[in-house]
Design an enzyme around this catalytic site. Structure first.
Site, short mmCIF file in Angstrom:
data_model
loop_
_atom_site.label_atom_id
_atom_site.label_comp_id
_atom_site.label_asym_id
_atom_site.label_seq_id
_atom_site.Cartn_x
_atom_site.Cartn_y
_atom_site.Cartn_z
N ARG A 14 0.84 -1.21 0.00
CA ARG A 14 0.00 0.00 0.00
C ARG A 14 0.87 1.25 0.00
O ARG A 14 0.46 2.31 -0.46
CB ARG A 14 -0.96 0.01 1.21
N TYR A 42 -17.44 14.05 -15.67
CA TYR A 42 -17.99 12.72 -15.43
C TYR A 42 -19.02 12.81 -14.29
O TYR A 42 -18.73 13.40 -13.24
CB TYR A 42 -16.85 11.76 -15.10
N ASP A 60 -8.56 16.88 -15.04
CA ASP A 60 -8.83 15.49 -15.38
C ASP A 60 -8.54 15.36 -16.88
O ASP A 60 -9.27 15.89 -17.72
CB ASP A 60 -10.30 15.16 -15.07
N LYS A 100 -9.43 4.00 -18.98
CA LYS A 100 -9.73 4.44 -20.34
C LYS A 100 -8.49 4.28 -21.23
O LYS A 100 -7.91 3.22 -21.25
CB LYS A 100 -10.27 5.87 -20.30
N1 LCS Z 1 -12.88 10.94 -15.14
C1 LCS Z 1 -13.46 10.78 -16.34
C2 LCS Z 1 -13.32 11.85 -17.37
C3 LCS Z 1 -14.20 9.63 -16.62
O1 LCS Z 1 -14.75 9.51 -17.83
C4 LCS Z 1 -14.32 8.63 -15.62
C5 LCS Z 1 -15.11 7.38 -15.83
C6 LCS Z 1 -13.72 8.84 -14.37
C7 LCS Z 1 -12.99 10.00 -14.18
C8 LCS Z 1 -13.81 7.83 -13.26
O2 LCS Z 1 -12.96 6.77 -13.53
P1 LCS Z 1 -13.14 5.28 -12.97
O3 LCS Z 1 -13.27 5.41 -11.49
O4 LCS Z 1 -14.35 4.71 -13.59
O5 LCS Z 1 -11.86 4.62 -13.36
N2 LCS Z 1 -15.92 7.46 -16.96
C9 LCS Z 1 -16.78 6.59 -17.36
C10 LCS Z 1 -17.61 6.80 -18.47
O6 LCS Z 1 -17.68 7.84 -19.12
N3 LCS Z 1 -18.28 5.69 -18.71
O7 LCS Z 1 -18.05 4.73 -17.76
C11 LCS Z 1 -17.06 5.23 -16.83
#
Ligand code: LCS
Length: 400
Positions: A59, A112, A184, A209
Site C-alpha cells: 500500500r 464525469y 482530469d 480508459k
Molecule cells: N474521469 C473521467 C473523465 C471519466 O470519464 C471517468 C469514468 C472517471 C474519471 C472515473 O474513472 P473510474 O473510477 O471509472 O476509473 N468514466 C466513465 C464513463 O464515461 N463511462 O463509464 C465510466
C-alpha cells in the site's frame, strides 16, 4: 531513466519507467506481494524512519506500481505519479489532499457524472462548497471565484459534451488567487494534451480508459510536478488506501507502450466518423474537437496534438431516435467507458450521468438525446457502414 527527457513521445511510451531488474527481464516483473522482508529488526526500523530506502508494504510502495507511475509521470511531463485503484479514487484523494472545511471549489459543469455528484453530495457534508460553471466560457470561472476558492477543477474536453476549457487562462487565474488548477486529462491523455505545459498543478486520469486502452482494468493516477505536493498526496493516498494493485499496474504499463499508436489511429478514425455524421441528414448536431463547427475549435487546436477519440451527437428525433441507433449498431458495442481499442456507444442521460441532478445536467447541455461514441481502432469504413445501417433504422416518423 536518465537521458529519456530527450526522447520523442512515441519512444517514451515504449521505454519510460522500465528499470533494471534481477535476471535482466525486458519487461518489469510483477511483484505480486503485499509485504517485503526486512534483513533484521534494525533494517525494518530504519526503513520506517526513512533513514534507508526500500520497500515495506505494497500500500506504501511496490516496484511494479512504481515502474508504471514513473512512466505516466514522464509521459505527462510531471515529476512523480501515484497509482490509484480507480479514476474516482484519484479524484477523491485529490480533493482530500487539497481541501479543508470552509474551502470552495469551482468545477466545470460538464464532467464525469460521479465527479460532480461527489462534490455536490459527499464533500458538502464536510462544509466544502462547490460552484459549477460552463468552463468553456472563461468569464463564468472568473465570476465564480471567491476568497476561499482553493481548487479550480477542470475536465477538458468535458464528459460528455466535449466542451473545451482554456487551460492557460485557468492556470493564470489559479496562480493569482493561490489556488490549484486540477485537470482530469482522461479524455485526451498525454499523447494529445499535456496540461502541465499550460500551467496545471495536478493532472489526473481514469486509467480505465485510454492509458490502459484495453477495457480490462479499473485504475486511476494522480500526476504531480511539485515534490511537496507529491509528499502530501502520497501521505493522503496511503492513509485513504485507494491504491492500485501490482497486476493492474503491470497491465497499464503494457498498455502505455502502444498509447501513441492507438491515439493516432483512434483520432484519425474519429475525424472521418465526425465528418460523416456532420453531413448526415438524420443528425441534429455533432460535437468533435476536430470539426471547425466546435465552438472552442481554436482553443482545442492550441491545446491538442490530435483531436481524440470521443464524439457526441444527437440524432434528429431526440432520445427515441438515439435509442433506435444504439439498439441497431452491430460493430460498436453498447456499453459505458471509453478510450479502449473497441468502439463503444452509450447514452449519458440514462447511464454515465444519471446520478446528476436533472437541472444541473440540462444546464450543462447534457441533453436527453445526446449519444456518446468512443471510437476504437477498427476500420473507419466498417464503423461508418455500421452507423449508416443503424441510421437507416431510424424511421422518418421518429424525426419529427
Ligand atoms: N474521469 C473521467 C473523465 C471519466 O470519464 C471517468 C469514468 C472517471 C474519471 C472515473 O474513472 P473510474 O473510477 O471509472 O476509473 N468514466 C466513465 C464513463 O464515461 N463511462 O463509464 C465510466
Amino acid at each position: 531513466m536518465s537521458g529519456y527527457k530527450t526522447l520523442e513521445f512515441d519512444s517514451l511510451c515504449v521505454h519510460s519507467g522500465v528499470g533494471e531488474y534481477e535476471h535482466g527481464p525486458v519487461v518489469p516483473p510483477i511483484y505480486q506481494t503485499s509485504t517485503f522482508k526486512f534483513e533484521n529488526a534494525a533494517h525494518g526500523g530504519s526503513l520506517f524512519k526513512g533513514e534507508q530506502q526500500g520497500y515495506i508494504y505494497s500500500r506504501m510502495a511496490n516496484p511494479t506500481i512504481e515502474a508504471m507511475e514513473n512512466s505516466v509521470a514522464q509521459l505527462e511531463g510531471g515529476i512523480k505519479a501515484l497509482g490509484c485503484s480507480s479514476g474516482m479514487a484519484a479524484i477523491s484523494t485529490t480533493f482530500m489532499a487539497l481541501l479543508k472545511a470552509g474551502d470552495h471549489v469551482v468545477c466545470a459543469e460538464s464532467v464525469y457524472g460521479p465527479t460532480s455528484t461527489l462534490l455536490a453530495t459527499i464533500f458538502t457534508k464536510f462544509d466544502i462548497q462547490v460552484t459549477f460553471v460552463d468552463s468553456s466560457n472563461f468569464s463564468e470561472i472568473t465570476k465564480a471565484v471567491r476568497t476561499n476558492t482553493k481548487v479550480l477543477y477542470m475536465e477538458t474536453p468535458g464528459n460528455p459534451t466535449l466542451a473545451i476549457t482554456d487551460l492557460k487562462k485557468c492556470a493564470d487565474l489559479a496562480n493569482s488567487i493561490n489556488a490549484k488548477l486540477v485537470v482530469d486529462n482522461t479524455f485526451m491523455g498525454p499523447a494529445i494534451q499535456r496540461p502541465f505545459e499550460f500551467g496545471a498543478h495536478v493532472v489526473l486520469h481514469s486509467m480505465t480508459k485510454s492509458l490502459n486502452g484495453h477495457a480490462d482494468v479499473v485504475a486511476g493516477i494522480i500526476v504531480l510536478n511539485d515534490m511537496n505536493d507529491y509528499k502530501l498526496f502520497r501521505k493522503v493516498l496511503n492513509q485513504m488506501g485507494g491504491v492500485i494493485d501490482p497486476f493492474n499496474a503491470f497491465l497499464v504499463h503494457r498498455g502505455l507502450k502502444t498509447l501513441d499508436l492507438r491515439m493516432r489511429k483512434m483520432s484519425e478514425n474519429a475525424m472521418k466518423i465526425a465528418q460523416f455524421l456532420e453531413n448526415h441528414p438524420k443528425i441534429e448536431w455533432v460535437s468533435y474537437p476536430g470539426l471547425k463547427s466546435h465552438p472552442q475549435y481554436e482553443i482545442g487546436q492550441n491545446q491538442h496534438r490530435m483531436n481524440g477519440c470521443m464524439i457526441s451527437f444527437e440524432v434528429k428525433g431526440g432520445f427515441e431516435a438515439g435509442e433506435t441507433l444504439m439498439n441497431s449498431v452491430k460493430l460498436a458495442t453498447l456499453a459505458v467507458s471509453l478510450g479502449g481499442v473497441e468502439t463503444l456507444v452509450q447514452h449519458p442521460a440514462s447511464m454515465t450521468h444519471a446520478s446528476m441532478d436533472k437541472e444541473v445536467r440540462l444546464k450543462a447541455k447534457i441533453t436527453d438525446g445526446l449519444v456518446r461514441y468512443s471510437v476504437g481502432i477498427e476500420s473507419a469504413d466498417d464503423l461508418i457502414d455500421d452507423l449508416e445501417h443503424a441510421l437507416n433504422m431510424v424511421k422518418i416518423e421518429e424525426l419529427v
